[in-house]
Scaffold this motif. Structure first.
Motif, PDB file in Angstrom:
ATOM      1  N   LEU A   1      -4.282   3.933   8.045  1.00  0.00           N
ATOM      2  CA  LEU A   1      -4.419   2.429   8.652  1.00  0.00           C
ATOM      3  C   LEU A   1      -3.919   2.597  10.125  1.00  0.00           C
ATOM      4  O   LEU A   1      -4.565   1.979  10.979  1.00  0.00           O
ATOM      5  N   ALA A   2      -2.615   3.102  10.086  1.00  0.00           N
ATOM      6  CA  ALA A   2      -2.283   3.111  11.732  1.00  0.00           C
ATOM      7  C   ALA A   2      -3.026   4.082  12.317  1.00  0.00           C
ATOM      8  O   ALA A   2      -3.071   3.771  13.652  1.00  0.00           O
ATOM      9  N   LEU A   3      -3.329   5.082  12.015  1.00  0.00           N
ATOM     10  CA  LEU A   3      -4.150   5.775  12.957  1.00  0.00           C
ATOM     11  C   LEU A   3      -5.341   5.387  13.102  1.00  0.00           C
ATOM     12  O   LEU A   3      -5.892   5.483  14.380  1.00  0.00           O
ATOM     13  N   LEU A   4      -6.059   4.392  12.269  1.00  0.00           N
ATOM     14  CA  LEU A   4      -7.235   4.048  12.478  1.00  0.00           C
ATOM     15  C   LEU A   4      -7.115   2.739  13.751  1.00  0.00           C
ATOM     16  O   LEU A   4      -7.809   2.489  14.258  1.00  0.00           O
TER      17      LEU A   4
ATOM     18  N   LEU B   1      -8.422   1.839  -0.201  1.00  0.00           N
ATOM     19  CA  LEU B   1      -8.322   0.648   0.792  1.00  0.00           C
ATOM     20  C   LEU B   1      -9.505  -0.208   0.741  1.00  0.00           C
ATOM     21  O   LEU B   1      -9.404  -1.138   0.920  1.00  0.00           O
ATOM     22  N   ALA B   2     -10.801   0.725   0.811  1.00  0.00           N
ATOM     23  CA  ALA B   2     -12.123  -0.044   0.986  1.00  0.00           C
ATOM     24  C   ALA B   2     -12.256  -1.029  -0.426  1.00  0.00           C
ATOM     25  O   ALA B   2     -13.120  -1.939  -0.196  1.00  0.00           O
TER      26      ALA B   2
ATOM     27  N   VAL C   1       0.837  -1.377   0.228  1.00  0.00           N
ATOM     28  CA  VAL C   1      -0.031  -0.116   0.026  1.00  0.00           C
ATOM     29  C   VAL C   1       0.731   1.117  -0.139  1.00  0.00           C
ATOM     30  O   VAL C   1       1.912   1.232   0.355  1.00  0.00           O
ATOM     31  N   PRO C   2       0.577   2.373  -0.628  1.00  0.00           N
ATOM     32  CA  PRO C   2       1.152   3.441  -0.585  1.00  0.00           C
ATOM     33  C   PRO C   2       1.375   3.931   0.967  1.00  0.00           C
ATOM     34  O   PRO C   2       0.595   3.790   2.143  1.00  0.00           O
ATOM     35  N   ASP C   3       2.454   5.027   1.126  1.00  0.00           N
ATOM     36  CA  ASP C   3       2.825   5.498   2.326  1.00  0.00           C
ATOM     37  C   ASP C   3       1.385   6.156   3.155  1.00  0.00           C
ATOM     38  O   ASP C   3       1.190   6.140   4.239  1.00  0.00           O
ATOM     39  N   GLN C   4       0.787   6.967   2.126  1.00  0.00           N
ATOM     40  CA  GLN C   4      -0.377   7.729   2.711  1.00  0.00           C
ATOM     41  C   GLN C   4      -1.351   6.873   3.336  1.00  0.00           C
ATOM     42  O   GLN C   4      -2.099   7.019   4.192  1.00  0.00           O
ATOM     43  N   SER C   5      -1.654   5.745   2.656  1.00  0.00           N
ATOM     44  CA  SER C   5      -2.748   4.603   3.034  1.00  0.00           C
ATOM     45  C   SER C   5      -2.149   4.132   4.297  1.00  0.00           C
ATOM     46  O   SER C   5      -2.968   3.690   5.272  1.00  0.00           O
TER      47      SER C   5
ATOM     48  N   SER D   1     -10.754  15.423   0.830  1.00  0.00           N
ATOM     49  CA  SER D   1     -10.893  14.750  -0.053  1.00  0.00           C
ATOM     50  C   SER D   1      -9.840  13.899  -0.648  1.00  0.00           C
ATOM     51  O   SER D   1      -9.931  12.686  -1.005  1.00  0.00           O
ATOM     52  N   SER D   2      -8.547  14.267  -0.491  1.00  0.00           N
ATOM     53  CA  SER D   2      -7.565  13.504  -0.591  1.00  0.00           C
ATOM     54  C   SER D   2      -7.261  12.256   0.499  1.00  0.00           C
ATOM     55  O   SER D   2      -7.063  11.027  -0.255  1.00  0.00           O
ATOM     56  N   VAL D   3      -7.704  12.637   1.488  1.00  0.00           N
ATOM     57  CA  VAL D   3      -8.078  11.402   2.639  1.00  0.00           C
ATOM     58  C   VAL D   3      -8.956  10.445   2.146  1.00  0.00           C
ATOM     59  O   VAL D   3      -8.758   9.349   2.230  1.00  0.00           O
ATOM     60  N   GLU D   4     -10.159  10.985   1.600  1.00  0.00           N
ATOM     61  CA  GLU D   4     -11.143  10.037   1.202  1.00  0.00           C
ATOM     62  C   GLU D   4     -10.754   9.181   0.144  1.00  0.00           C
ATOM     63  O   GLU D   4     -11.193   8.265  -0.108  1.00  0.00           O
ATOM     64  N   ALA D   5     -10.094   9.950  -0.791  1.00  0.00           N
ATOM     65  CA  ALA D   5      -9.525   9.126  -1.741  1.00  0.00           C
ATOM     66  C   ALA D   5      -8.760   7.736  -1.513  1.00  0.00           C
ATOM     67  O   ALA D   5      -8.741   6.737  -2.058  1.00  0.00           O
ATOM     68  N   PHE D   6      -7.738   7.992  -0.635  1.00  0.00           N
ATOM     69  CA  PHE D   6      -7.023   6.879  -0.096  1.00  0.00           C
ATOM     70  C   PHE D   6      -7.853   6.063   0.468  1.00  0.00           C
ATOM     71  O   PHE D   6      -7.546   4.416   0.564  1.00  0.00           O
ATOM     72  N   LEU D   7      -8.760   6.446   1.369  1.00  0.00           N
ATOM     73  CA  LEU D   7      -9.701   5.501   2.048  1.00  0.00           C
ATOM     74  C   LEU D   7     -10.575   4.701   1.120  1.00  0.00           C
ATOM     75  O   LEU D   7     -10.509   3.515   1.449  1.00  0.00           O
ATOM     76  N   HIS D   8     -11.025   5.132   0.294  1.00  0.00           N
ATOM     77  CA  HIS D   8     -11.999   4.567  -0.576  1.00  0.00           C
ATOM     78  C   HIS D   8     -11.048   3.308  -1.502  1.00  0.00           C
ATOM     79  O   HIS D   8     -11.526   2.384  -1.941  1.00  0.00           O
TER      80      HIS D   8
END
Length: 226
Positions: A102-105, A139-140, A94-98, A130-137
């Motif tokens: 995941l670590a925060l969650l 992952l989902a 996974v990318p660093d941003q993802s 929006s950028s946060v949501e893009a990485f979350l989606h």
């Protein structure tokens, strides 16, 4: 073999150990990689943790051994003591941003995209929600070939303005139960960055005290009071 938590989920302790290594690599880089004692202090800190845990040294070591067998952490040999660093982005693909999200969650429990952006301030500066949501989606919607989803959007809780996200590192979750659970009260947005910095300083002090205790034990002297 892809990183698949549907068939090989992490335990809660493994997730805490892994996420703590990921956190400290960004918030206290001068002390990273971590010794076992410093890692244990980070896992057991009372701030920025949901739930709060009280792991033993043996439990942390067992988790490290299990994570190492899956190429998610690496042991770095030292002159006096071993140190540990995470290998999550490469090990999980996974990318660093993802990985940050995941670590925060894993450390703080379910959060909204806005909360994640604020809490990630010292880890990675996301341009906007929006950028946060893009990485979350991303992952989902992770494909089966890559190991399946690693995050899930929870149903919006009654009275909540936004839906929260949860991690799937420990396998499938009861989304209805998580959605219904009341989130912990959070500081006002304007104070969130200061709150985060205070929490980070508390964690650094705990890690330094742990390192000092280890040094005193090696030298055969008493730990100074305070």
């Amino acid at each position: 073999m892809p990183f698949d938590t549907r068939t090989q989920p992490l335990t809660a302790i493994q997730a805490r150990v892994l996420a703590t290594l990921m956190e400290k690599s960004r918030t206290v880089p001068d002390s990273y990689p971590l010794t076992l004692n410093s890692l244990l202090a980070g896992c057991n800190q009372k701030s920025s943790r949901e739930p709060v845990m009280q792991l033993t040294e043996g439990e942390a070591q067992d988790a490290l051994d299990a994570l190492r067998s899956r190429a998610l952490v690496v042991e770095i040999g030292g002159a006096r003591t071993a140190r540990w660093e995470h290998n999550f982005p490469r090990g999980a693909g996974v990318p660093d941003q993802s990985a940050v999200l995941l670590a925060l969650l894993a450390l703080r429990g379910p959060q909204t995209a806005g909360e994640l952006r604020i809490n990630a301030e010292r880890w990675h500066r996301f341009a906007d929600i929006s950028s946060v949501e893009a990485f979350l989606h991303e992952l989902a919607e992770r494909s089966d070939e890559r190991g399946g989803p690693l995050a899930v959007l929870l149903p919006r809780a009654p009275g909540a303005r936004e839906s929260r996200w949860a991690q799937l590192l420990c396998g499938p979750v009861d989304v209805q139960a998580l959605a219904a659970a009341a989130p912990r009260s959070a500081p006002a947005t304007g104070d969130a960055v200061l709150h985060e910095r205070v929490q980070a300083l508390e964690a650094e002090v705990a890690a330094l005290r742990s390192a000092l205790a280890q040094l005193c034990a090696q030298l055969g002297v008493d730990l100074p009071a305070g």
